[in-house]
Design a protein around this motif. Sequence first.
Motif, mmCIF file in Angstrom:
data_model
loop_
_atom_site.group_PDB
_atom_site.id
_atom_site.type_symbol
_atom_site.label_atom_id
_atom_site.label_comp_id
_atom_site.label_asym_id
_atom_site.label_seq_id
_atom_site.Cartn_x
_atom_site.Cartn_y
_atom_site.Cartn_z
ATOM 1 N N LYS A 72 0.821 -1.210 0.000
ATOM 2 C CA LYS A 72 0.000 0.000 0.000
ATOM 3 C C LYS A 72 0.857 1.263 0.000
ATOM 4 C CE LYS A 72 -3.706 2.601 0.626
ATOM 5 N NZ LYS A 72 -4.694 2.820 -0.456
ATOM 6 N N PHE A 73 1.816 1.324 0.918
ATOM 7 C CA PHE A 73 2.617 2.538 1.074
ATOM 8 C C PHE A 73 3.934 2.492 0.300
ATOM 9 C CE2 PHE A 73 -0.053 2.297 4.926
ATOM 10 C CZ PHE A 73 -0.735 3.516 4.774
ATOM 11 N N ARG A 74 4.188 1.372 -0.384
ATOM 12 C CA ARG A 74 5.341 1.226 -1.275
ATOM 13 C C ARG A 74 6.669 1.471 -0.569
ATOM 14 N NH1 ARG A 74 3.468 -1.741 -4.943
ATOM 15 N NH2 ARG A 74 5.288 -1.210 -6.217
ATOM 16 N N ILE A 75 6.742 1.079 0.689
ATOM 17 C CA ILE A 75 8.006 1.137 1.413
ATOM 18 C C ILE A 75 8.871 -0.035 0.960
ATOM 19 C CG2 ILE A 75 9.081 1.039 3.708
ATOM 20 C CD1 ILE A 75 6.560 2.318 4.825
ATOM 21 N N HIS A 76 10.135 0.217 0.719
ATOM 22 C CA HIS A 76 11.019 -0.831 0.214
ATOM 23 C C HIS A 76 10.998 -2.035 1.157
ATOM 24 C CE1 HIS A 76 14.659 -2.895 -1.178
ATOM 25 N NE2 HIS A 76 14.582 -2.159 -2.267
ATOM 26 N N ALA A 77 10.944 -3.231 0.572
ATOM 27 C CA ALA A 77 10.807 -4.451 1.371
ATOM 28 C C ALA A 77 11.934 -4.603 2.384
ATOM 29 C CB ALA A 77 10.757 -5.667 0.447
ATOM 30 N N PHE A 78 13.139 -4.198 2.027
ATOM 31 C CA PHE A 78 14.282 -4.320 2.939
ATOM 32 C C PHE A 78 14.053 -3.485 4.201
ATOM 33 C CE2 PHE A 78 18.707 -2.803 4.023
ATOM 34 C CZ PHE A 78 19.123 -3.986 4.591
ATOM 35 N N VAL A 79 13.632 -2.238 4.019
ATOM 36 C CA VAL A 79 13.369 -1.355 5.161
ATOM 37 C C VAL A 79 12.163 -1.846 5.946
ATOM 38 C CG1 VAL A 79 12.757 1.006 5.836
ATOM 39 C CG2 VAL A 79 14.391 0.620 3.984
ATOM 40 N N ALA A 80 11.093 -2.228 5.247
ATOM 41 C CA ALA A 80 9.875 -2.671 5.923
ATOM 42 C C ALA A 80 10.128 -3.898 6.787
ATOM 43 C CB ALA A 80 8.796 -2.971 4.883
ATOM 44 N N LEU A 81 10.912 -4.833 6.297
ATOM 45 C CA LEU A 81 11.207 -6.046 7.060
ATOM 46 C C LEU A 81 12.001 -5.735 8.326
ATOM 47 C CD1 LEU A 81 12.009 -8.450 4.102
ATOM 48 C CD2 LEU A 81 10.335 -8.922 5.899
ATOM 49 N N ILE A 82 12.936 -4.797 8.236
ATOM 50 C CA ILE A 82 13.708 -4.428 9.427
ATOM 51 C C ILE A 82 12.808 -3.771 10.468
ATOM 52 C CG2 ILE A 82 15.605 -3.011 10.308
ATOM 53 C CD1 ILE A 82 16.936 -3.307 7.566
ATOM 54 N N VAL A 83 11.951 -2.849 10.022
ATOM 55 C CA VAL A 83 11.040 -2.154 10.944
ATOM 56 C C VAL A 83 10.112 -3.137 11.643
ATOM 57 C CG1 VAL A 83 9.118 -0.510 11.081
ATOM 58 C CG2 VAL A 83 11.144 0.040 9.712
ATOM 59 N N THR A 130 20.380 -9.185 13.987
ATOM 60 C CA THR A 130 21.594 -9.382 13.197
ATOM 61 C C THR A 130 21.943 -10.861 13.045
ATOM 62 O OG1 THR A 130 22.939 -9.051 15.187
ATOM 63 C CG2 THR A 130 22.542 -7.127 13.793
ATOM 64 N N GLY A 131 21.621 -11.657 14.076
ATOM 65 C CA GLY A 131 21.874 -13.095 13.979
ATOM 66 C C GLY A 131 21.039 -13.741 12.895
ATOM 67 N N GLY A 132 19.744 -13.384 12.846
ATOM 68 C CA GLY A 132 18.879 -13.926 11.798
ATOM 69 C C GLY A 132 19.295 -13.464 10.415
ATOM 70 N N PHE A 133 19.676 -12.170 10.333
ATOM 71 C CA PHE A 133 20.139 -11.613 9.062
ATOM 72 C C PHE A 133 21.423 -12.311 8.605
ATOM 73 C CE2 PHE A 133 22.362 -8.296 6.582
ATOM 74 C CZ PHE A 133 21.385 -8.000 5.643
ATOM 75 N N GLY A 134 22.373 -12.433 9.530
ATOM 76 C CA GLY A 134 23.661 -13.036 9.194
ATOM 77 C C GLY A 134 23.560 -14.507 8.871
ATOM 78 N N ALA A 135 22.674 -15.225 9.570
ATOM 79 C CA ALA A 135 22.539 -16.659 9.318
ATOM 80 C C ALA A 135 22.068 -16.928 7.901
ATOM 81 C CB ALA A 135 21.570 -17.273 10.331
ATOM 82 N N VAL A 136 21.138 -16.109 7.425
ATOM 83 C CA VAL A 136 20.659 -16.291 6.054
ATOM 84 C C VAL A 136 21.733 -15.880 5.056
ATOM 85 C CG1 VAL A 136 18.981 -15.482 4.349
ATOM 86 C CG2 VAL A 136 18.232 -16.094 6.640
ATOM 87 N N LEU A 137 22.398 -14.741 5.315
ATOM 88 C CA LEU A 137 23.440 -14.303 4.393
ATOM 89 C C LEU A 137 24.566 -15.318 4.295
ATOM 90 C CD1 LEU A 137 23.880 -10.462 4.885
ATOM 91 C CD2 LEU A 137 22.414 -11.705 3.315
ATOM 92 N N ALA A 138 24.858 -15.994 5.419
ATOM 93 C CA ALA A 138 25.939 -16.985 5.411
ATOM 94 C C ALA A 138 25.657 -18.089 4.405
ATOM 95 C CB ALA A 138 26.120 -17.571 6.806
ATOM 96 N N ALA A 198 16.927 -9.916 5.178
ATOM 97 C CA ALA A 198 15.933 -9.279 6.048
ATOM 98 C C ALA A 198 14.743 -10.204 6.309
ATOM 99 C CB ALA A 198 15.462 -7.961 5.428
ATOM 100 N N GLY A 199 14.391 -11.031 5.303
ATOM 101 C CA GLY A 199 13.351 -12.032 5.533
ATOM 102 C C GLY A 199 13.775 -13.040 6.587
ATOM 103 N N GLY A 200 15.061 -13.423 6.550
ATOM 104 C CA GLY A 200 15.588 -14.301 7.596
ATOM 105 C C GLY A 200 15.578 -13.638 8.954
ATOM 106 N N MET A 201 15.797 -12.332 8.996
ATOM 107 C CA MET A 201 15.743 -11.575 10.248
ATOM 108 C C MET A 201 14.343 -11.651 10.863
ATOM 109 S SD MET A 201 16.150 -7.445 10.667
ATOM 110 C CE MET A 201 17.808 -7.418 10.009
ATOM 111 N N PHE A 202 13.326 -11.438 10.048
ATOM 112 C CA PHE A 202 11.943 -11.491 10.530
ATOM 113 C C PHE A 202 11.618 -12.889 11.043
ATOM 114 C CE2 PHE A 202 7.218 -11.238 9.246
ATOM 115 C CZ PHE A 202 6.855 -10.765 10.499
ATOM 116 N N GLY A 203 12.034 -13.907 10.314
ATOM 117 C CA GLY A 203 11.802 -15.281 10.759
ATOM 118 C C GLY A 203 12.499 -15.584 12.069
#
Length: 466
Positions: free
Chosen positions: A32-43, A64-72, A329-334
């Motif tokens: 709806k508000f077209r906020i970038h998915a990366f920013v929206a997921l962090i918020v 950061t652990g969730g973010f880093g685990a997925v990036l790894a 960021a999706g991994g961060m939310f999870g």
Amino acid sequence: MNTLTLNWTLPTPALLGIAVVAIGVLLLMIMKFRIHAFVALIVISLLTALATGIPVARIVPTLTGGFGAVLASVALLVGLGAMLGKMLETSGGAQVLTDALIRRFGEQRAPLALSIASLLFGFPIFFDAGLVVMLPIIISVARRLGGSFLLYAFPAATAFSVMHIFVPPHPGPVAASGLLGANVGLVMLLGLVVAVPTWYVVGYLFGTWVGRRYTIAVPTFLQTDDAKQHEFHTAPALATVLSLLLLPLVLIFLNTGLNMLGTAGVVNPDDLWVQLLRMVGETPVALLITVLLAMYLLGWRTRKAPSLVETVADSALGPVCSIILITGAGGMFGAVLGASGIGKAIADSLSAIGLPVVVAGFIIAAIVRIAQGSATVALTTAAAIVQPVVTGSTSLNAVEVVAIVLSLAAGSVFAGHVNDSGFWLVSRFFGMDVATTLKTWTVGQALVGACGFVLSLVIFFVAGAF
């Protein structure tokens, strides 16, 4: 309560309500508000962590652990895979293989040909790595034949998905087999019995219908400007292209085979030569070796300037940065949903209902998957909960135990959505917005779970009748 060490335990309905609201607000922000998915997921990850009572001191480490685990697991695969894909695309190698596939199978069966290739690649290669390796071929076929990109990409992606979920040596079914004491060889055999029909119904039949219903343009992130395309283009031999695609498959299968031989006691896993060969077969190392070989075969051997090879490889990284960051960021939310206890609370509540173990396991895995996103967490959580029932039973035969493992696996893939890093990988790779990804990929994953469960149930009851 000390607000500086915010920490409370919420009942299951409250935790589930927070998860539903968080997902709803996330979709609203993006769509709806077209906020970038990366920013929206962090918020949303930050607000969800506060709302569910994760201690304040643990919130940022959890994010950061969730973010880093997925990036790894994703960043190296996507980066190296994009380099390989760019070189195959720019050299004309993808077009060479496309022409060979179309000559062999015909234009009408191109989606089927891509899917069969993906099923074979998906045996030892993880979902994300396999999709990255096959993507330039899928793009080339779609560009050559026209029509919606989904017509070609959805069946192939589903092929990788079903192999990853149901068939050892992938980690989910192997872990569940270990927890429940199932025979891994039998899980592999019956996993194929479940995976292949599920792929045909969902990946091919549903996927081709989806491809005709939703028009998705062919992604452009692997394309190069005409000057670079002409300068790097060599139209390599089909054997060269196949060797580059098959090399990671062989190396990863080497790792898997040595692991199985070590478990069986045929080789000593502590021997240096075994460890070295297994390291070579780790997915990031296998892809690195393949990229270096591609630089040689497609560039240096054909007397291309080293600076040109570097430029082509480097040009692959910029377009995939957004994919990598959004997936992380999706991994961060999870991770936040997992740390909040939502999955455990739901699983504990459902385990007391008293359903047959093959049904209860599927439901537990499916709801945990929907609530917190990770298929691996959903599968291992459900397996741990039903473990006492399965291992303590004297009435279950070996095939019934395998059917339970496959039922749990089916639940763990059910309806992947915005809290799943794989959802974002597919969304960004395919160039789809969130709404379209929900209508296509999420529905498809729900159908994979449902079909897999039905087939597992049939195996369970047939095995119990003998």
